[in-house]
Design a protein around this motif. Structure first.
Motif, PDB file in Angstrom:
ATOM      1  N   ILE A  85      -3.290  -9.180   4.835  1.00 46.36           N
ATOM      2  CA  ILE A  85      -4.258  -8.402   4.934  1.00 46.36           C
ATOM      3  C   ILE A  85      -5.622  -8.714   5.090  1.00 46.36           C
ATOM      4  CG2 ILE A  85      -4.916  -6.006   4.048  1.00 46.36           C
ATOM      5  CD1 ILE A  85      -2.098  -6.005   5.243  1.00 46.36           C
ATOM      6  N   LYS A 110      -9.638  -8.390   4.630  1.00 46.20           N
ATOM      7  CA  LYS A 110     -10.455  -7.845   3.717  1.00 46.20           C
ATOM      8  C   LYS A 110     -11.880  -7.572   4.245  1.00 46.20           C
ATOM      9  CE  LYS A 110     -12.375  -7.305  -1.193  1.00 46.20           C
ATOM     10  NZ  LYS A 110     -12.038  -8.002  -2.215  1.00 46.20           N
ATOM     11  N   LYS A 156     -11.439   3.258   5.222  1.00 44.03           N
ATOM     12  CA  LYS A 156     -10.306   2.739   4.512  1.00 44.03           C
ATOM     13  C   LYS A 156      -9.255   3.491   5.161  1.00 44.03           C
ATOM     14  CE  LYS A 156     -12.302   2.019  -0.219  1.00 44.03           C
ATOM     15  NZ  LYS A 156     -11.908   2.331  -1.789  1.00 44.03           N
ATOM     16  N   TYR A 157      -8.918   4.553   5.520  1.00 38.70           N
ATOM     17  CA  TYR A 157      -7.939   5.355   6.078  1.00 38.70           C
ATOM     18  C   TYR A 157      -7.987   5.979   7.655  1.00 38.70           C
ATOM     19  CZ  TYR A 157      -7.158   5.315   1.005  1.00 38.70           C
ATOM     20  OH  TYR A 157      -7.177   5.179  -0.406  1.00 38.70           O
ATOM     21  N   GLU A 197     -13.377  -2.613   1.434  1.00 40.58           N
ATOM     22  CA  GLU A 197     -13.884  -2.218   0.043  1.00 40.58           C
ATOM     23  C   GLU A 197     -15.605  -1.909   0.280  1.00 40.58           C
ATOM     24  OE1 GLU A 197     -12.141  -1.949  -2.617  1.00 40.58           O
ATOM     25  OE2 GLU A 197     -10.572  -2.679  -1.400  1.00 40.58           O
ATOM     26  N   ASN A 222      -7.984  -0.087   8.960  1.00 45.33           N
ATOM     27  CA  ASN A 222      -6.630  -0.009   8.574  1.00 45.33           C
ATOM     28  C   ASN A 222      -5.622  -0.231   9.713  1.00 45.33           C
ATOM     29  OD1 ASN A 222      -7.410   2.920   8.889  1.00 45.33           O
ATOM     30  ND2 ASN A 222      -5.346   3.231   9.038  1.00 45.33           N
ATOM     31  N   SER A 232       0.911  -1.224  -0.050  1.00 46.33           N
ATOM     32  CA  SER A 232       0.017  -0.152   0.016  1.00 46.33           C
ATOM     33  C   SER A 232       1.034   1.336  -0.023  1.00 46.33           C
ATOM     34  CB  SER A 232      -0.979  -0.142   1.050  1.00 46.33           C
ATOM     35  OG  SER A 232      -1.642   1.283   1.365  1.00 46.33           O
ATOM     36  N   ARG A 265      -8.254  -3.943   5.010  1.00 51.31           N
ATOM     37  CA  ARG A 265      -8.517  -3.182   3.790  1.00 51.31           C
ATOM     38  C   ARG A 265      -9.890  -3.200   3.761  1.00 51.31           C
ATOM     39  NH1 ARG A 265      -4.916  -4.845   0.656  1.00 51.31           N
ATOM     40  NH2 ARG A 265      -3.567  -2.892   0.706  1.00 51.31           N
TER      41      ARG A 265
END
Length: 498
Positions: free
Chosen positions: A239, A241, A273-274, A285, A278, A125, A283
């Protein structure tokens, strides 16, 4: 007493005859403002956790010992913010590589979680491409002096890049010495310390961490070298999801026959997401574009369940209290299972066998607008014990759809996290209500009217009773998850991992 390494022979003229290293420990801390983000406050951009003093020592005053709406008492005293501080200490000793006890003192490393950069596969990333700037804290045991001592950083893997890799103790001495009091009632014990804000940059470059790794910290003076600190860096090669399906629930049209949409948060994708998951190396979606138009569905003759639901909310049934609102969310779940476009191919929303979490944006305002969101679940019964298991769906109500904290808080429930203050038997660490910066705490705490009357409850003009409240001092800045919460979320059934 300093640590001295006496030479076996006399030194040359002009050089000191002993090397006496002053005793101190080094700790990594999160800066109050982020240099890499134009100095605004931390908002969950990376995972960072440490054993805070106020969690295990009686530093912060708690007004009311609140356990439930029927179980609360006046307290007004300094207590450890964690109700079981000894258990919490043990938690911060878990998963540590090469535990240390510098000078016989228990040491609890901080934890950092960052994505690797410039690596192949889904683990890479650009999120932490420039690295993370951390603060260094030096806790004195002996009084430090400018004696040439160097603090040296030794990462456990080459992909962990530390800049600079050493710092002179003289840099600390250029900052003000501060004092922490560990018992606010007695004023003792105290720790004198120095801080270098945003001094160390750490990045993971060129490879991933296949296990939790360490950055060892040494103090060196002459030939004397002592390990005085450590940072743990979270494994980042696998990671998780999270797939969040966003559904706009339509329960009414306006006078012109147009659908009334929930006023959804404009940047909730960025938040997920951020600025939140995280931290746990997950991650997110976000799947957009679905509507659950209950008004349109109610026109189908066979859809009695939809008409019944709309009639109930029109008459404000299932809107009066939290228990009713929970039933409201369960009914929305049932409706989605019957009519939703992205419902699971196999089984039901709250069952195993799929990797989806469902976010329902609504225009509903249960409990007179005082309830922002709701995640539901059920008791799961095993052979020896039972525990509450959250489902895979949550509702955001009218007042919560634009609230950062609520958006993450309710989603995290579906990823297995309970409230920080929950007294449930399977909640390992219990904190007082409304005193932490954690996403799973609340943004207020309970208090009393004054020190003379000490009333905890008041009655409004309509005869409704309420508990006195004050804002959590972190309100608007509650962007943290704890390391053990990272672990819990990654183990949730809805998180997909390789």
């Amino acid at each position: 007493m300093a640590v001295c390494d006496f030479p076996k022979t006399s030194p040359p003229i002009g050089q000191t005859s002993t090397s006496c290293l002053r005793k101190f420990t080094i700790h990594f801390r999160r800066p109050d403002t982020l240099k890499e983000k134009s100095n605004y406050s931390y908002r969950g951009e990376y995972g960072f956790d440490w054993l805070r003093d106020e969690y295990i020592y009686p530093i912060e005053k708690v007004d009311v010992d609140f356990k439930s709406n029927r179980n609360f008492v006046y307290l007004n005293k300094a207590v450890p913010l964690c109700r079981n501080p000894d258990d919490l200490r043990e938690e911060y000793k878990r998963d540590i590589k090469n535990s240390i006890t510098p000078y016989g003192i228990d040491y609890y490393p901080a934890w950092l979680s960052i994505f690797a950069y410039n690596v192949k596969g889904n683990a890479g990333s650009t999120m932490h491409k420039k690295g993370i700037n951390l603060t260094l804290q030096l806790d004195e045991i002996d009084e430090i002096i400018d004696d040439g001592t160097e603090i040296i950083f030794k990462p456990g893997k080459p992909c962990l890049k530390i800049t600079p890799n050493k710092i002179s103790i003289s840099h600390f001495l250029k900052t003000p010495k501060k004092t922490r009091i560990l018992d606010s009632d007695t004023g003792t014990p105290t720790i004198n310390y120095y801080q270098l804000d945003s001094t160390i940059n750490i990045k993971c470059f060129g490879d991933t961490l296949k296990e939790h790794e360490e950055v060892r910290v040494f103090a060196k003076l002459g030939t004397t070298e002592v390990e005085v600190g450590k940072l743990m860096v979270y494994q980042n090669d696998n990671i998780g999801k999270a797939n969040i399906v966003v559904v706009n629930v339509i329960t009414e049209y306006d006078e012109k026959g147009n659908k009334i949409y929930p006023q959804a948060h404009k940047s909730f994708e960025y938040l997920y997401k951020y600025q939140s998951f995280n931290q746990a190396m997950i991650r997110t979606e976000v799947i957009l574009g679905e509507e659950l138009d209950l008004v349109k569905l109610s026109n189908v003759e066979s859809n009695d369940d939809v008409r019944s639901f709309l009639e109930d909310i029109k008459n404000k049934r299932f809107m009066e209290n939290v228990n009713s609102a929970e039933e409201l969310t369960k009914r929305l779940r049932d409706l989605y299972e019957n009519y939703g476009k992205n419902r699971p191919e196999r089984g039901l929303v709250d069952e195993d066998g799929h990797f989806y979490t469902y976010l329902l944006f609504t225009t509903l305002s249960p409990v007179n607008g005082k309830l922002y969101g709701m995640a539901t679940g059920k008791m799961k019964h095993g052979k020896l014990s039972s525990k509450f298991e959250y489902g895979n769906i949550f509702s955001l109500f009218a007042e919560g759809v634009n609230n950062d904290h609520t958006l993450v808080h309710e989603a995290a429930h579906t990823f297995s996290l309970d409230h920080t203050f929950s007294l449930a038997i399977d909640n390992n660490y219990v904190f007082y209500y409304g005193y932490t910066e954690n996403y799973m705490d609340y943004y207020f705490y309970h208090t009393f009217n004054n020190l003379i009357e000490k009333k905890l409850i008041y009655t409004d003009s309509k005869g409704n009773t309420f508990l006195y409240q004050k804002d959590n001092r972190y309100k608007g800045k509650m962007y943290s998850f704890y390391k053990w919460q990272w672990d819990q979320m990654r183990e949730d059934r809805s998180i997909e991992k390789k």
